[in-house]
Scaffold this motif. Structure first.
Motif, PDB file in Angstrom:
ATOM      1  N   THR A   9     -11.221   4.707   7.257  1.00  0.00           N
ATOM      2  CA  THR A   9     -12.638   5.059   7.138  1.00  0.00           C
ATOM      3  C   THR A   9     -13.252   4.515   5.851  1.00  0.00           C
ATOM      4  OG1 THR A   9     -11.941   7.141   6.110  1.00  0.00           O
ATOM      5  CG2 THR A   9     -12.391   7.186   8.481  1.00  0.00           C
ATOM      6  N   GLY A  10     -12.465   3.846   5.027  1.00  0.00           N
ATOM      7  CA  GLY A  10     -12.964   3.338   3.747  1.00  0.00           C
ATOM      8  C   GLY A  10     -13.648   1.983   3.892  1.00  0.00           C
ATOM      9  N   THR A  11     -14.095   1.462   2.766  1.00  0.00           N
ATOM     10  CA  THR A  11     -14.804   0.176   2.760  1.00  0.00           C
ATOM     11  C   THR A  11     -13.943  -0.930   3.368  1.00  0.00           C
ATOM     12  OG1 THR A  11     -15.859   0.878   0.706  1.00  0.00           O
ATOM     13  CG2 THR A  11     -15.989  -1.474   1.239  1.00  0.00           C
ATOM     14  N   ILE A  12     -12.731  -1.054   2.871  1.00  0.00           N
ATOM     15  CA  ILE A  12     -11.842  -2.117   3.364  1.00  0.00           C
ATOM     16  C   ILE A  12     -11.306  -1.740   4.745  1.00  0.00           C
ATOM     17  CG2 ILE A  12      -9.662  -3.335   2.950  1.00  0.00           C
ATOM     18  CD1 ILE A  12     -10.160  -3.044  -0.037  1.00  0.00           C
ATOM     19  N   THR A  31      -5.891   9.760   9.422  1.00  0.00           N
ATOM     20  CA  THR A  31      -6.970  10.207   8.548  1.00  0.00           C
ATOM     21  C   THR A  31      -6.848  11.701   8.278  1.00  0.00           C
ATOM     22  OG1 THR A  31      -9.377  10.564   8.487  1.00  0.00           O
ATOM     23  CG2 THR A  31      -8.385  10.384  10.665  1.00  0.00           C
ATOM     24  N   ARG A  32      -7.436  12.138   7.147  1.00  0.00           N
ATOM     25  CA  ARG A  32      -7.419  13.572   6.842  1.00  0.00           C
ATOM     26  C   ARG A  32      -8.415  14.326   7.717  1.00  0.00           C
ATOM     27  NH1 ARG A  32      -8.833  13.000   0.757  1.00  0.00           N
ATOM     28  NH2 ARG A  32     -10.232  11.543   1.811  1.00  0.00           N
ATOM     29  N   LEU A  72      -4.097   1.728   3.525  1.00  0.00           N
ATOM     30  CA  LEU A  72      -5.223   1.478   2.610  1.00  0.00           C
ATOM     31  C   LEU A  72      -5.795   2.742   1.985  1.00  0.00           C
ATOM     32  CD1 LEU A  72      -7.043  -1.112   4.895  1.00  0.00           C
ATOM     33  CD2 LEU A  72      -5.829  -1.625   2.768  1.00  0.00           C
ATOM     34  N   LEU A  73      -5.150   3.880   2.182  1.00  0.00           N
ATOM     35  CA  LEU A  73      -5.764   5.094   1.627  1.00  0.00           C
ATOM     36  C   LEU A  73      -5.601   5.134   0.114  1.00  0.00           C
ATOM     37  CD1 LEU A  73      -3.592   7.459   0.628  1.00  0.00           C
ATOM     38  CD2 LEU A  73      -3.359   7.826   3.056  1.00  0.00           C
ATOM     39  N   GLY A  74      -6.489   5.841  -0.529  1.00  0.00           N
ATOM     40  CA  GLY A  74      -6.386   6.025  -1.976  1.00  0.00           C
ATOM     41  C   GLY A  74      -7.647   6.664  -2.515  1.00  0.00           C
ATOM     42  N   GLU A  75      -7.477   7.596  -3.440  1.00  0.00           N
ATOM     43  CA  GLU A  75      -8.610   8.226  -4.121  1.00  0.00           C
ATOM     44  C   GLU A  75      -9.421   7.136  -4.845  1.00  0.00           C
ATOM     45  OE1 GLU A  75      -9.578  11.349  -4.261  1.00  0.00           O
ATOM     46  OE2 GLU A  75     -10.912  11.341  -5.996  1.00  0.00           O
ATOM     47  N   GLU A  88      -5.011  12.332  -9.233  1.00  0.00           N
ATOM     48  CA  GLU A  88      -5.279  12.103  -7.804  1.00  0.00           C
ATOM     49  C   GLU A  88      -5.239  10.601  -7.482  1.00  0.00           C
ATOM     50  OE1 GLU A  88      -5.223  14.479  -5.683  1.00  0.00           O
ATOM     51  OE2 GLU A  88      -5.803  13.348  -3.905  1.00  0.00           O
ATOM     52  N   ARG A  93      -1.922   7.392  -4.084  1.00  0.00           N
ATOM     53  CA  ARG A  93      -1.311   6.082  -3.784  1.00  0.00           C
ATOM     54  C   ARG A  93       0.215   6.158  -3.782  1.00  0.00           C
ATOM     55  NH1 ARG A  93      -6.101   5.442  -5.844  1.00  0.00           N
ATOM     56  NH2 ARG A  93      -7.433   3.815  -4.985  1.00  0.00           N
ATOM     57  N   THR A 168      -5.548  -6.732  -4.124  1.00  0.00           N
ATOM     58  CA  THR A 168      -6.951  -7.056  -3.872  1.00  0.00           C
ATOM     59  C   THR A 168      -7.770  -7.040  -5.158  1.00  0.00           C
ATOM     60  OG1 THR A 168      -6.619  -6.034  -1.725  1.00  0.00           O
ATOM     61  CG2 THR A 168      -8.900  -6.381  -2.407  1.00  0.00           C
ATOM     62  N   GLY A 169      -8.689  -8.001  -5.255  1.00  0.00           N
ATOM     63  CA  GLY A 169      -9.567  -8.080  -6.419  1.00  0.00           C
ATOM     64  C   GLY A 169     -10.783  -7.190  -6.246  1.00  0.00           C
ATOM     65  N   VAL A 171     -13.892  -6.237  -4.522  1.00  0.00           N
ATOM     66  CA  VAL A 171     -14.441  -6.539  -3.199  1.00  0.00           C
ATOM     67  C   VAL A 171     -15.970  -6.485  -3.244  1.00  0.00           C
ATOM     68  CG1 VAL A 171     -14.454  -5.845  -0.777  1.00  0.00           C
ATOM     69  CG2 VAL A 171     -12.386  -5.549  -2.138  1.00  0.00           C
TER      70      VAL A 171
HETATM   71  N1  NAP Z   1     -12.843  -1.782  -2.819  1.00  0.00           N
HETATM   72  C1  NAP Z   1     -12.282  -2.535  -3.763  1.00  0.00           C
HETATM   73  O1  NAP Z   1     -12.971  -3.294  -4.487  1.00  0.00           O
HETATM   74  C2  NAP Z   1     -10.793  -2.519  -3.962  1.00  0.00           C
HETATM   75  C3  NAP Z   1     -10.237  -3.446  -4.849  1.00  0.00           C
HETATM   76  C4  NAP Z   1      -8.863  -3.450  -5.047  1.00  0.00           C
HETATM   77  C5  NAP Z   1      -8.061  -2.548  -4.378  1.00  0.00           C
HETATM   78  N2  NAP Z   1      -8.620  -1.651  -3.527  1.00  0.00           N
HETATM   79  C6  NAP Z   1      -7.702  -0.671  -2.892  1.00  0.00           C
HETATM   80  O2  NAP Z   1      -7.745  -0.777  -1.479  1.00  0.00           O
HETATM   81  C7  NAP Z   1      -7.655   0.533  -0.899  1.00  0.00           C
HETATM   82  C8  NAP Z   1      -8.864   0.741  -0.008  1.00  0.00           C
HETATM   83  O3  NAP Z   1     -10.036   0.578  -0.792  1.00  0.00           O
HETATM   84  P1  NAP Z   1     -11.477   1.038  -0.290  1.00  0.00           P
HETATM   85  O4  NAP Z   1     -12.470   0.486  -1.226  1.00  0.00           O
HETATM   86  O5  NAP Z   1     -11.590   0.765   1.162  1.00  0.00           O
HETATM   87  O6  NAP Z   1     -11.356   2.624  -0.520  1.00  0.00           O
HETATM   88  P2  NAP Z   1     -12.362   3.774  -0.081  1.00  0.00           P
HETATM   89  O7  NAP Z   1     -13.590   3.209   0.534  1.00  0.00           O
HETATM   90  O8  NAP Z   1     -12.523   4.656  -1.276  1.00  0.00           O
HETATM   91  O9  NAP Z   1     -11.555   4.524   1.087  1.00  0.00           O
HETATM   92  C9  NAP Z   1     -10.266   4.965   0.954  1.00  0.00           C
HETATM   93  C10 NAP Z   1      -9.864   5.889   2.107  1.00  0.00           C
HETATM   94  O10 NAP Z   1      -8.713   6.609   1.664  1.00  0.00           O
HETATM   95  C11 NAP Z   1      -8.786   7.974   2.040  1.00  0.00           C
HETATM   96  N3  NAP Z   1      -8.757   8.782   0.810  1.00  0.00           N
HETATM   97  C12 NAP Z   1      -9.709   8.858  -0.156  1.00  0.00           C
HETATM   98  N4  NAP Z   1      -9.323   9.682  -1.137  1.00  0.00           N
HETATM   99  C13 NAP Z   1      -8.102  10.133  -0.784  1.00  0.00           C
HETATM  100  C14 NAP Z   1      -7.189  11.033  -1.378  1.00  0.00           C
HETATM  101  N5  NAP Z   1      -7.441  11.637  -2.541  1.00  0.00           N
HETATM  102  N6  NAP Z   1      -6.020  11.278  -0.740  1.00  0.00           N
HETATM  103  C15 NAP Z   1      -5.748  10.685   0.458  1.00  0.00           C
HETATM  104  N7  NAP Z   1      -6.588   9.843   1.080  1.00  0.00           N
HETATM  105  C16 NAP Z   1      -7.741   9.562   0.463  1.00  0.00           C
HETATM  106  C17 NAP Z   1     -10.087   8.178   2.813  1.00  0.00           C
HETATM  107  O11 NAP Z   1      -9.771   8.222   4.213  1.00  0.00           O
HETATM  108  P3  NAP Z   1      -9.827   9.600   5.081  1.00  0.00           P
HETATM  109  O12 NAP Z   1     -10.900  10.454   4.466  1.00  0.00           O
HETATM  110  O13 NAP Z   1     -10.164   9.116   6.466  1.00  0.00           O
HETATM  111  O14 NAP Z   1      -8.488  10.231   5.003  1.00  0.00           O
HETATM  112  C18 NAP Z   1     -10.913   6.928   2.482  1.00  0.00           C
HETATM  113  O15 NAP Z   1     -11.705   6.482   3.541  1.00  0.00           O
HETATM  114  C19 NAP Z   1      -7.602   1.546  -2.051  1.00  0.00           C
HETATM  115  O16 NAP Z   1      -6.297   1.956  -2.252  1.00  0.00           O
HETATM  116  C20 NAP Z   1      -8.109   0.747  -3.232  1.00  0.00           C
HETATM  117  O17 NAP Z   1      -7.523   1.128  -4.447  1.00  0.00           O
HETATM  118  C21 NAP Z   1      -9.957  -1.600  -3.307  1.00  0.00           C
END
Ligand code: NAP
Length: 305
Positions: A9-12, A31-32, A72-75, A88, A93, A168-169, A171
């Protein structure tokens, strides 16, 4: 192909799920909150509950029979840096990946591939030095988290899975990440280079993140860390100039590092320190970037394309 996706459900995650659905793959989103996820996911994607990813193994029955898992999950790291937030960010992660691998262990039949999330934060602050996947890790908070995070994903190799980690850099997307935070001041004409602007930004187009993830899923020789960033990282000053040009707004007001550090603490280093990462492995493997040019990517991310 049937693919389990966490963080769907996240950006990526959403971009990856849409790309999988577009090519006819079946998606199982862990998903949660399956109700909320079902409203966001494309039709046909199944949402399965994994309510406590830090505490309980991912449901093996949802992973069984999948060809691959994408994790891809992560706070979010874009938040005020309190002790609780740091915990968190790390635990979601590191423990989340450990619990996914525990779920994979119990799955029967198991997926053959784990594509783990990772970040260019692995390298820490490196000035002008060009870094690729062979470069050593940094030693700041985010770098240490990424080292632990990748180590947990690698454990899946002991179960016979091919493991690749998408380092990933930054985004470029208007719905999440650094660009979303940059857009409001730029649209008001008060944006500009951050913290001197000389630091490199390992930017990457959102479509290329999804493209690279699917590419690595399909390529049997894609394993280990894989930098997912555009071939030409730019300085923060150039990013500000290009964003100003795309929005038709001046982008000359410098933004000092101090207030960002006050707001985001350690996490401010993502924009104040920077890293000149290059996608060596993706290029060796022959990935064709969809938007290797910054201006085209910014246009797409801001709705101009
Ligand atoms: N966006 C960037 O620029 C970028 C760059 C480098 C690396 N990344 C990494 O790529 C991954 C995905 O990035 P994103 O930007 O798509 O992230 P995001 O939009 O913040 O979404 C992450 C997803 O992880 C779940 N989540 C969020 N907080 C959580 C928690 N505390 N515990 C468990 N699950 C949690 C949620 O899914 P549910 O609510 O459905 O469970 C959420 O939709 C992350 O790990 C991030 O660090 C992102």
């Amino acid at each position: 192909m049937k693919v389990a996706v966490t963080g769907a459900t996240g950006t990526i995650g959403l971009a990856v799920v849409r790309a999988l659905a577009d090519r006819g793959d079946q998606v199982v989103a862990l998903t949660r909150d399956p109700g909320a996820a079902a409203r966001r996911l494309p039709a046909g994607a199944e949402a399965v509950c994994w309510s406590a990813p830090k505490e309980e193994p991912a449901p093996p029955e949802a992973l069984s029979g999948c060809d691959a898992a994408i994790h891809l999950l992560g706070e979010s790291v874009a938040q005020r840096c309190t002790d609780g937030a740091r915990r968190e960010i790390r635990d979601s992660r590191v423990l989340g990946t450990r619990m996914l691998v525990d779920g994979l262990r119990a799955a029967d039949p198991r997926p053959g591939v784990l594509l783990g999330g990772s970040a260019s934060g692995y390298y820490g602050a490196r000035g002008d030095e060009e870094v690729d996947e062979s470069s050593p890790p940094g030693d700041d908070f985010l770098a240490r988290v990424v080292v632990e995070w990748e180590a947990e994903a690698r454990r899946a190799a002991e179960l016979g899975l091919r493991v690749a980690m998408a380092r990933t850099g930054v985004v470029l997307s208007s719905s999440g990440g650094a660009l979303e935070k940059m857009l409001p001041p730029f649209k008001l004409g008060v944006g500009g280079p951050v913290a001197g602007g000389r630091q490199y930004v390992p930017w990457v187009d959102l479509d290329d993140v999804a493209g690279a993830v699917l590419f690595c899923l399909d390529r049997p020789d894609a394993s280990g860390p894989i930098n997912v960033c555009a071939p030409e990282p730019v300085t923060n000053r150039r990013l500000a100039q290009e964003l100003g040009a795309v929005l038709g707004r001046p982008a000359v007001l410098p933004v000092p590092a101090f207030p960002l550090r006050l707001l985001y603490g350690d996490m401010a280093s993502i924009v104040t320190a920077g890293v000149r990462a290059v996608p060596r492995r993706l290029q060796e493997l022959g990935y064709a970037f969809r938007r290797p040019e910054l201006r085209a990517s910014l246009r797409a991310a801001t709705g101009g394309d």
